[in-house]
Design an enzyme around this catalytic site. Structure first.
Site, PDB file in Angstrom:
ATOM      1  N   ASP A 100      36.861  54.245  31.507  1.00  0.00           N
ATOM      2  CA  ASP A 100      36.797  52.794  31.439  1.00  0.00           C
ATOM      3  C   ASP A 100      38.099  52.237  32.020  1.00  0.00           C
ATOM      4  O   ASP A 100      39.195  52.642  31.609  1.00  0.00           O
ATOM      5  CB  ASP A 100      36.617  52.327  29.998  1.00  0.00           C
ATOM      6  CG  ASP A 100      36.433  50.819  29.887  1.00  0.00           C
ATOM      7  OD1 ASP A 100      35.294  50.356  30.074  1.00  0.00           O
ATOM      8  OD2 ASP A 100      37.435  50.130  29.616  1.00  0.00           O
ATOM      9  N   ASN A 141      38.528  40.438  37.561  1.00  0.00           N
ATOM     10  CA  ASN A 141      37.267  39.787  37.937  1.00  0.00           C
ATOM     11  C   ASN A 141      37.341  38.282  37.684  1.00  0.00           C
ATOM     12  O   ASN A 141      36.841  37.470  38.479  1.00  0.00           O
ATOM     13  CB  ASN A 141      36.114  40.395  37.145  1.00  0.00           C
ATOM     14  CG  ASN A 141      34.861  40.509  37.987  1.00  0.00           C
ATOM     15  OD1 ASN A 141      34.930  40.478  39.212  1.00  0.00           O
ATOM     16  ND2 ASN A 141      33.726  40.663  37.331  1.00  0.00           N
ATOM     17  N   HIS A 149      34.478  37.646  41.791  1.00  0.00           N
ATOM     18  CA  HIS A 149      33.641  38.845  41.811  1.00  0.00           C
ATOM     19  C   HIS A 149      33.774  39.613  43.114  1.00  0.00           C
ATOM     20  O   HIS A 149      33.646  40.840  43.136  1.00  0.00           O
ATOM     21  CB  HIS A 149      32.181  38.436  41.587  1.00  0.00           C
ATOM     22  CG  HIS A 149      31.932  37.936  40.192  1.00  0.00           C
ATOM     23  ND1 HIS A 149      31.885  38.762  39.091  1.00  0.00           N
ATOM     24  CD2 HIS A 149      31.732  36.675  39.711  1.00  0.00           C
ATOM     25  CE1 HIS A 149      31.661  38.051  37.995  1.00  0.00           C
ATOM     26  NE2 HIS A 149      31.545  36.762  38.350  1.00  0.00           N
ATOM     27  N   ASP A 183      34.613  43.414  43.205  1.00  0.00           N
ATOM     28  CA  ASP A 183      33.796  44.460  43.814  1.00  0.00           C
ATOM     29  C   ASP A 183      34.645  45.368  44.701  1.00  0.00           C
ATOM     30  O   ASP A 183      34.465  46.600  44.716  1.00  0.00           O
ATOM     31  CB  ASP A 183      32.674  43.825  44.625  1.00  0.00           C
ATOM     32  CG  ASP A 183      31.623  43.160  43.726  1.00  0.00           C
ATOM     33  OD1 ASP A 183      31.620  43.463  42.510  1.00  0.00           O
ATOM     34  OD2 ASP A 183      30.817  42.366  44.243  1.00  0.00           O
ATOM     35  N   ASP A 233      32.819  48.344  34.803  1.00  0.00           N
ATOM     36  CA  ASP A 233      33.983  49.181  35.131  1.00  0.00           C
ATOM     37  C   ASP A 233      33.887  50.553  34.459  1.00  0.00           C
ATOM     38  O   ASP A 233      34.910  51.206  34.248  1.00  0.00           O
ATOM     39  CB  ASP A 233      35.265  48.463  34.706  1.00  0.00           C
ATOM     40  CG  ASP A 233      35.301  48.194  33.203  1.00  0.00           C
ATOM     41  OD1 ASP A 233      34.221  48.265  32.579  1.00  0.00           O
ATOM     42  OD2 ASP A 233      36.386  47.925  32.660  1.00  0.00           O
TER      43      ASP A 233
END
Length: 882
Positions: free
Chosen positions: A491, A499, A504, A508, A534
């Site tokens: 994680d 983010n 976004h 990404d 994530d």
């Protein structure tokens, strides 16, 4: 002077008297010596007879003949005594007045009779006896004897002894009062008895030996005849067995064998004379007879196919039994009008001596006849020949059946090839355009398959593909227990902040860069997957030990902590890693390992992030929970706290309930409602699967009579059982006995076994199915279509039904999936299997499966179709709709 003359005369007179006395004495001596010479010559002759006599009878005759030269012995007999039985017999008898005692007293036992007379008296006392009528009367008066036969003047009996044991009596008697017996005759008889005793024993033993030899020779002759018969029967059986092997081998030959019937005839000739033989077969419409084989000593023409009439062959087909007929039998049938009355031109039996007709059973029906016959009076068939040919005809019928089936199959193939050839020409034109379309479709399918199992952003495997590979890894380490793998649940730290602050798009890019960095930390055979957001997972395949997982985790943390450049900014991130290792639990699944790694990851976050934590399988709390639940489950089984529910199986067309599937549920005081699948998992974990199934059968049995108050006996029950019943014979035997002891209608009871277990233990399932089938239950496969078994596995299983996996029902979305469902339905229909759809949750699914030809289903969408309301059921039964 005169005085002297007188004295001289007196002296001469005395001398004459003396000489006269001497002459008399000399005559007596001469007579004595003459008599002694006669006795000696008689004894020598008796000895000579003893040497050359071939039998006792011849010896007795010789003794009598020479004894008469010594004493008056016209009335003479010899009595013998059997030492072992005490029986007296008279092997030789000669008498002037009386016949043989056996003729005089036919109603009495000869031995008993002799024991009562003078002969028995001498045999008992062992002493010689010379007596007249007075002495005989005295012995009768004294109760020693019984007077037998005609009265005689003198009776002389002398015992014959061998080794001081009486073995017989030698007797002479006279009716003439001028004849007398004295001490000389007694001594002579005693001497002869002593002389002939040994001879009699020798001849007796010789005669017994000869009789024993004759008896043994007869027994050996009978044994030899019996052995010859056994050898003949064994050779006959060997010929029969060889012929049956040859028939079986001939039946396995190719269908286009032109010499099939000729070879069949040659095999028959090895068993029975068959110079005149033919085989007649009915056509498919059973209206005509054809003759595929015909041979005759008269070189007659091969008969053509002809319609059924009233010939001998038709007579055999009509009566369906073997027949052995001679000319008289055939003539009797002709006179009675049973044969050749409608078709007299078929009658060619005038010159036949015997005729045998055997019906041939093909496809379970009389479809032909095997016939042999003879013209010669010297060639006679027996009933055993008819029985032999009848036995062989069963195998001949099977061979012909296989040949006809092969020929039919060959014709079908040829017709199919012609149709395929025609169809191929028509399809060849369409094939070119279709190839392009197929190629495009394949590309699209490959892309769809790839997209379905890969993350759209990073191109990494998604959860679905990860779980597949994880399942394969689990199976691999179960087969290879020395190997190991690790699962790393990663994680990312600060991803939400990146983010939210940068958008976004930049988020990404961050994930794509992270995926690239993680790839650099693992080997080519390892799997890196993105679960979403994530969260990343690494499957490390074939590690040596936990240190390999630690090393990769440290490498990942170091790589992720390197600065990221997003746009004009440089950002830092980190990673929290949870590690789970295979092999800690035998019941490890892909879900449990992923859950363990997730749990360890959260613990790593709790420890301050930027680290890794190895899942601790010794987590006391979870173990206590699992142990407590298992204990509660055992108590629930013992206390019957687990309840029974029924999931209705509904006719999709009529909406009526046609069957009920048993389901168990348990209302746990702390964990709430536990359904059948959870109970199955608990039972497997606690090794109580067999006990749970037995509990199910017992609770169904106890409530069966109340269930029948709402349903008729025709209602069918579906019960899901574990394959553990099929792995061990004693468990299977207990299941069989349990079912037989219940009040359930076994003919309406379905037992379903999981398809996955079937694949793993196919042989056990086949053996178990065969044993369960004998008690009348119906067998089925549940969770079918989950991808574990091939369709051809259904061919050798004695099952009656299939129950589709509920997961397949949920996935009916594409045309290909509909085609697959259609294939399942057609396959079950072709194999005459009932198929049940599980997991129907919408009216659209009911419509789809009905159109595909499915008749039975179960699931939530069928709740409104039940004809029986739940409030009408007893309290212990519940209808389960989910």
């Amino acid at each position: 002077m005169f005085k002297d003359e007188d004295e001289t005369g007196q002296l001469r007179k005395n001398e004459v008297d003396c000489l006269r006395k001497r002459v008399i004495r000399l005559k007596k001596l001469a007579h004595k010596y003459k008599h002694a010479e006669i006795i000696q010559n008689a004894l020598l002759e008796i000895s000579n007879i003893a040497t050359h006599a071939a039998s006792l009878e011849e010896f007795y005759i010789g003794v009598h003949r020479h004894l008469k030269q010594l004493i008056p012995a016209d009335n003479f007999f010899i009595s013998t005594l059997d030492i072992s039985t005490g029986e007296l017999a008279i092997p030789f008898f000669a008498d002037e007045k009386d016949a043989h005692p056996a003729e005089l007293y036919p109603e009495q036992s000869l031995s008993t009779l002799l024991q009562q007379g003078l002969t028995g008296y001498v045999a008992r006392t062992g002493e010689a006896l010379l007596c007249d009528n007075n002495k005989v009367n005295a012995l009768v008066t004294a109760g020693e004897i019984v007077n037998l036969g005609s009265p005689c003047h003198l009776w002389l009996g002398v015992p014959i002894k061998h080794d001081d044991i009486v073995t017989g009596v030698l007797v002479v008697q006279t009716y003439d009062t001028n004849i007398s017996y004295g001490e000389i005759e007694l001594e002579l008889m005693t001497f002869i008895c002593h002389h002939i005793a040994g001879v009699m024993e020798r001849l007796k033993h010789q005669e017994q030996l000869e009789q024993a030899i004759k008896l043994r020779t007869k027994e050996l002759s009978q044994a030899y005849d019996k052995l010859k018969l056994e050898v003949y029967e064994r050779r006959r059986a060997e010929r029969l067995q060889k012929s049956l092997f040859e028939i079986a081998e001939l039946a396995s030959s190719s269908a286009d064998n032109p010499d099939f019937y000729a070879q069949l005839h040659n095999i028959i000739r090895h068993l029975i004379p068959a110079n005149n033989c033919y085989i007649a077969l009915l056509n498919e419409t059973r209206t005509h007879l054809r003759f595929p084989f015909y041979v005759s000593q008269l070189n007659n023409k091969h008969p053509r196919t002809r319609p059924l009439q009233d010939g001998l062959t038709e007579y055999v087909l009509k009566h369906k039994r073997p027949l052995l007929l001679d000319q008289n039998d055939i003539n009797a049938l002709i006179v009675s009008g049973e044969i050749y009355s409608q078709a007299p031109t078929l009658n060619h039996t005038q010159t036949m001596h015997q005729w045998i007709g055997i019906p041939l059973f093909i496809h379970g029906k009389v479809s032909g006849a095997l016939t042999i016959y003879s013209f010669s009076m010297t060639q006679n068939y027996q009933v055993k020949d008819l029985e032999l040919l009848t036995f062989v005809s069963q195998h001949i019928g099977s061979a012909i059946e296989k040949k006809l089936s092969s020929e039919s199959l060959k014709r079908s193939y040829e017709e199919l090839e012609e149709k395929v050839s025609e169809r191929t020409k028509a399809l060849a034109e369409l094939n070119k355009d279709l190839q392009k379309e197929i190629q495009q479709r394949r590309c699209m399918e490959d892309k769809l398959v790839h997209d379905a199992k890969h993350d759209g952003l990073t191109g990494l495997p998604n959860r679905a593909l990860l779980m597949e590979r994880l399942s394969q890894a689990i199976k691999h380490v179960r087969r290879h227990r020395l190997e190991q793998f690790a699962l790393l649940f990663i994680d990312l730290d600060h991803f939400k902040q990146i983010n939210d602050t940068m958008g976004h798009l930049e988020g990404d890019k961050f994930l794509i860069e992270t995926a690239s960095r993680l790839k650099s930390c693992i080997r080519d055979n390892d799997t890196l997957a993105r679960l979403g957001g994530d969260e990343f997972v690494i499957l490390l395949d074939s590690i040596n030990n936990i240190n390999d997982a630690k090393e990769v985790s440290e490498r990942v943390i170091q790589t992720i902590t390197q600065p990221y450049r997003l746009g004009s900014l440089e950002l830092n991130s980190g990673a929290s890693i949870g590690i789970s290792i295979s092999g800690n639990h035998r019941a490890d699944t892909s879900e449990s390992l992923l859950r363990n790694a997730d749990t360890a990851m959260y613990k790593a976050k709790a420890n301050g992030k930027g680290c890794y934590v190895i899942f601790d399988d010794n987590s006391r709390y979870q173990q206590m929970l699992d142990a407590a639940l298992e204990t509660d489950f055992r108590h629930a089984l013992q206390n019957a706290d687990i309840n029974l529910s029924y999931l209705p199986v509904v006719d999709l067309k009529t909406g009526h309930i046609c069957a009920l599937e048993s389901r168990l549920f348990w209302q746990h005081p702390r964990r709430g409602l536990l359904q059948q699948e959870q109970l199955n998992a608990l039972a497997e974990q606690a090794h109580l699967t067999v006990e749970l199934d037995k509990y199910t059968i017992n609770i169904i049995n106890s409530s069966y009579s109340e269930l029948l108050t709402q349903y008729t006996e025709s209602i069918e029950l579906h019960v899901m059982l574990s394959s553990q019943h099929l792995k061990h014979r004693h468990v299977l035997r207990n299941l069989k006995n349990t079912l037989k002891q219940t009040q359930l209608n076994l003919n309406n009871l379905w037992l379903f076994f999981n398809e996955k277990a079937l694949v793993q233990e196919t042989e056990n399932h086949i053996n178990g199915f065969e044993l369960l089938q004998k008690i009348g239950v119906k067998l089925g496969i549940s969770h079918y279509g989950s991808g574990h078994s091939a369709l051809n596995s259904l061919l050798f299983l004695p099952i009656k039904g299939l129950k589709l996996d509920a997961n397949i029902t949920k996935k009916i979305q594409t045309e290909q999936q509909l085609k697959l469902m259609a294939v399942y339905q057609k396959t079950a229909s072709t194999l005459e299997l009932q198929i049940f759809v599980d997991g129907i949750h919408s009216a659209e699914q009911i419509r789809i499966f009905s159109e595909l030809g499915y008749q039975f289903g179960q699931g939530m969408a069928l709740a409104n179709t039940f004809t029986l309301k739940e409030e009408q059921l007893p309290e212990f039964i519940q209808l389960e709709y989910a």
